[in-house]
Scaffold this active site. Structure first.
Site, PDB file in Angstrom:
ATOM      1  N   GLU A 129       0.806  -1.236   0.000  1.00  0.00           N
ATOM      2  CA  GLU A 129       0.000   0.000   0.000  1.00  0.00           C
ATOM      3  C   GLU A 129       0.837   1.285   0.000  1.00  0.00           C
ATOM      4  O   GLU A 129       0.611   2.184   0.801  1.00  0.00           O
ATOM      5  CB  GLU A 129      -0.976  -0.023   1.177  1.00  0.00           C
ATOM      6  CG  GLU A 129      -1.902  -1.234   1.115  1.00  0.00           C
ATOM      7  CD  GLU A 129      -2.787  -1.417   2.353  1.00  0.00           C
ATOM      8  OE1 GLU A 129      -2.801  -0.531   3.214  1.00  0.00           O
ATOM      9  OE2 GLU A 129      -3.455  -2.461   2.438  1.00  0.00           O
ATOM     10  N   GLU A 235      -6.120 -10.765  -1.368  1.00  0.00           N
ATOM     11  CA  GLU A 235      -6.895 -10.581  -0.127  1.00  0.00           C
ATOM     12  C   GLU A 235      -8.389 -10.593  -0.457  1.00  0.00           C
ATOM     13  O   GLU A 235      -9.151  -9.729  -0.024  1.00  0.00           O
ATOM     14  CB  GLU A 235      -6.510  -9.255   0.560  1.00  0.00           C
ATOM     15  CG  GLU A 235      -5.021  -9.150   0.852  1.00  0.00           C
ATOM     16  CD  GLU A 235      -4.619  -7.924   1.667  1.00  0.00           C
ATOM     17  OE1 GLU A 235      -5.502  -7.238   2.218  1.00  0.00           O
ATOM     18  OE2 GLU A 235      -3.407  -7.660   1.748  1.00  0.00           O
TER      19      GLU A 235
END
Ligand code: G3I
Length: 350
Positions: A129, A235
Site C-alpha cells: 500500500e 486478499e
C-alpha cells in the site's frame, strides 16, 4: 473436489490465517485449511508492529507456529508484509530521524524477519500500500518521510539479500481502478528500471457486492502481465453489507446502525438466500476472469477462512458480514459451489 484440487495446475488457492498457536484453530478449521488451500498468508502476525515491536525485541512465536503448521500440512506460506505504514512500531521511522538511521532500521527489520524464514517462504509482500489513494504520488508514510521515495527499492534489495529464494511482490488495494492503476504501473516500471528483483504484483481484491469492477479487474490483470509480472489476487472478499468504497484503509472508521447492519442474526431467510446467490454469481464471474487465459493469475488468496473470522465484521465499523466462501459453521456457501463450477466448466474447455 476441493478448491485446491479443482484448480490444480492452473491457480494456487490461498487463505489468510489469523493464528495457528495451539488452540486457536478448531479441528474443523484445520481440516478445511489443508483440504481446500495450498498456500497460507499470516493475516497479522508477521507485520512489523507485531513481529518486531521494539528495536531489540521480536515476537516470533506466532509466525513460527504458522510456518510449523503449514509445513506439517504441506502448505506454502506467503510472508505479509515487510514494509507497511499500518501495524508498524513507532521506533522504526521516527520524526526527525536521519535518512541513514532510517535505512539502518529498515535493514535491521528486513534482515531479521525475512532472514529468519529464509528458504521457507514462497514469496514476500515486500511493500504494501505505498501508492496514494488520490493525487499523483506515493502515500505519505513515516518511511517516505524518513528515507524518501527510494525506500521502496531499498526494501526490495534488502528482501532479496535476506532471502534470495523468495519471490518478491508489491501488494495494494484498488490498483485495478484506472487512476490508481496508472500510478501503480508507473511505479512498478520505475522499480523494474532500477534493476531490483520484482516478481509479482498483488491486487488485494476487497470488493463490494454489486459494485465489483469486473472490467477494470480484467484490464488490470492484462496490463500488469504486460510488464512481465506474476499477478495475484491476494486478499479476496466480497462485502455484502454496504460500505463507502472498495478502499481497505483502516484509518477510515464509521458506525453502522442496526438498520444498516442488515444481515445480522435474525435476517429473514429469503433475503439472505438472495444475497448469497448474488454473491455466488459475482464470485463466479471473478473466477471466470482469473482463469480466462492460462497463467493470467498465479494465485487467489481469500482474506479469511470463514465469515465469522473476516476482518469485515469489524471494519469500517462493527457489523455482521458474510464475505467469504464458508459460513460461520465452516459450511460451504453458494459461492463455494459457484467457484467450483467455474473450475469444472473451464477445465472442460481447456
Ligand atoms: O490484537 C488486538 C487485541 O489484543 C485487542 O483486544 C483487539 C481489540 O480491538 O485488537 C486486536 O488487534 C486487532 C488486530 O487486527 C488483530 O485482530 C486490531 O485492532 C485490528 O486493527 C487489526 O486489523 C487488521 C488490519 O489489517 C490492521 O491493519 C485485520 O485483522 C487484517 O485483516 C487487516 O489486513 C489488511 C492487510 O494486512 C493489508 N490490506 C488491507 C487488509 C485489511 O485492512
Amino acid at each position: 473436489m476441493t478448491l485446491r484440487s479443482a484448480f490444480d495446475g492452473r491457480l494456487q488457492l490461498g487463505c489468510a490465517v489469523a493464528g495457528t498457536l495451539p488452540g486457536s484453530l478448531s479441528a474443523t478449521e484445520e481440516r478445511l485449511l489443508s483440504e481446500q488451500f495450498n498456500v497460507l498468508t499470516p493475516e497479522n502476525c508477521m507485520k512489523s508492529g507485531l513481529i518486531h515491536p521494539e528495536p531489540e525485541r521480536y515476537d516470533f512465536e506466532a509466525p513460527d507456529a504458522l510456518l510449523a503448521f503449514a509445513e506439517r500440512q504441506g502448505l506454502s506460506v506467503v510472508g505479509h508484509c515487510l514494509a507497511w505504514h499500518n501495524q508498524a512500531p513507532a521506533w522504526l521511522f521516527e520524526p526527525g530521524m536521519t535518512r541513514a538511521l532510517a535505512l539502518t532500521q529498515l535493514a535491521r527489520h528486513i534482515q531479521a524477519v525475512a532472514g529468519r524464514y529464509r528458504g521457507r517462504i514462497q514469496g514476500w509482500d515486500v511493500v504494501n500500500e505505498a501508492i496514494a489513494d488520490d493525487g499523483d504520488g506515493l502515500r505519505d508514510t513515516p518511511a517516505l518521510r524518513a528515507i524518501g521515495e527510494d525506500y521502496i527499492e531499498r526494501a526490495f534489495e534488502l528482501a532479496r539479500e535476506a532471502d534470495p529464494h523468495a519471490e518478491l511482490y508489491y501488494n495494494d488495494y484498488n490498483i485495478e481502478q484506472p487512476a490508481k492503476r496508472e500510478r501503480t504501473l508507473r511505479m512498478l516500471e520505475r522499480l523494474q528500471a532500477s534493476g531490483v528483483r520484482l516478481d509479482g504484483v498483488g491486487i488485494q481484491g476487497h470488493w463490494i457486492i454489486d459494485r465489483v469492477p469486473f472490467d477494470d479487474i480484467a484490464a488490470a490483470i492484462q496490463q500488469y502481465r504486460a510488464l512481465g509480472l506474476k499477478v495475484m489476487i491476494t486478499e479476496l472478499d466480497i462485502d455484502v453489507v454496504d460500505r463507502p468504497d472498495c478502499s481497505a484503509d483502516i484509518a477510515t472508521q464509521r458506525a453502522y446502525s442496526p438498520t444498516e447492519d442488515r444481515y445480522r442474526e435474525g435476517c429473514p431467510a429469503p433475503v439472505m438466500t438472495h444475497v448469497l446467490q448474488q454473491q455466488a454469481e459475482q464470485y463466479a464471474r471473478l473466477f471466470e476472469i482469473f482463469t480466462r487465459q492460462p497463467g493470467d493469475v498465479a494465485r487467489v488468496t481469500f482474506w479469511g477462512l470463514h465469515d465469522g473470522g473476516s476482518w469485515l465484521n469489524s471494519w469500517p465499523g462493527k457489523r455482521t458480514n458474510h464475505p467469504l466462501l464458508f459460513d460461520r459453521q465452516c459450511l460451504p456457501k453458494p459461492a463455494y459451489e459457484a467457484v467450483l463450477d467455474v473450475a469444472r466448466r473451464t477445465q472442460v474447455k481447456s
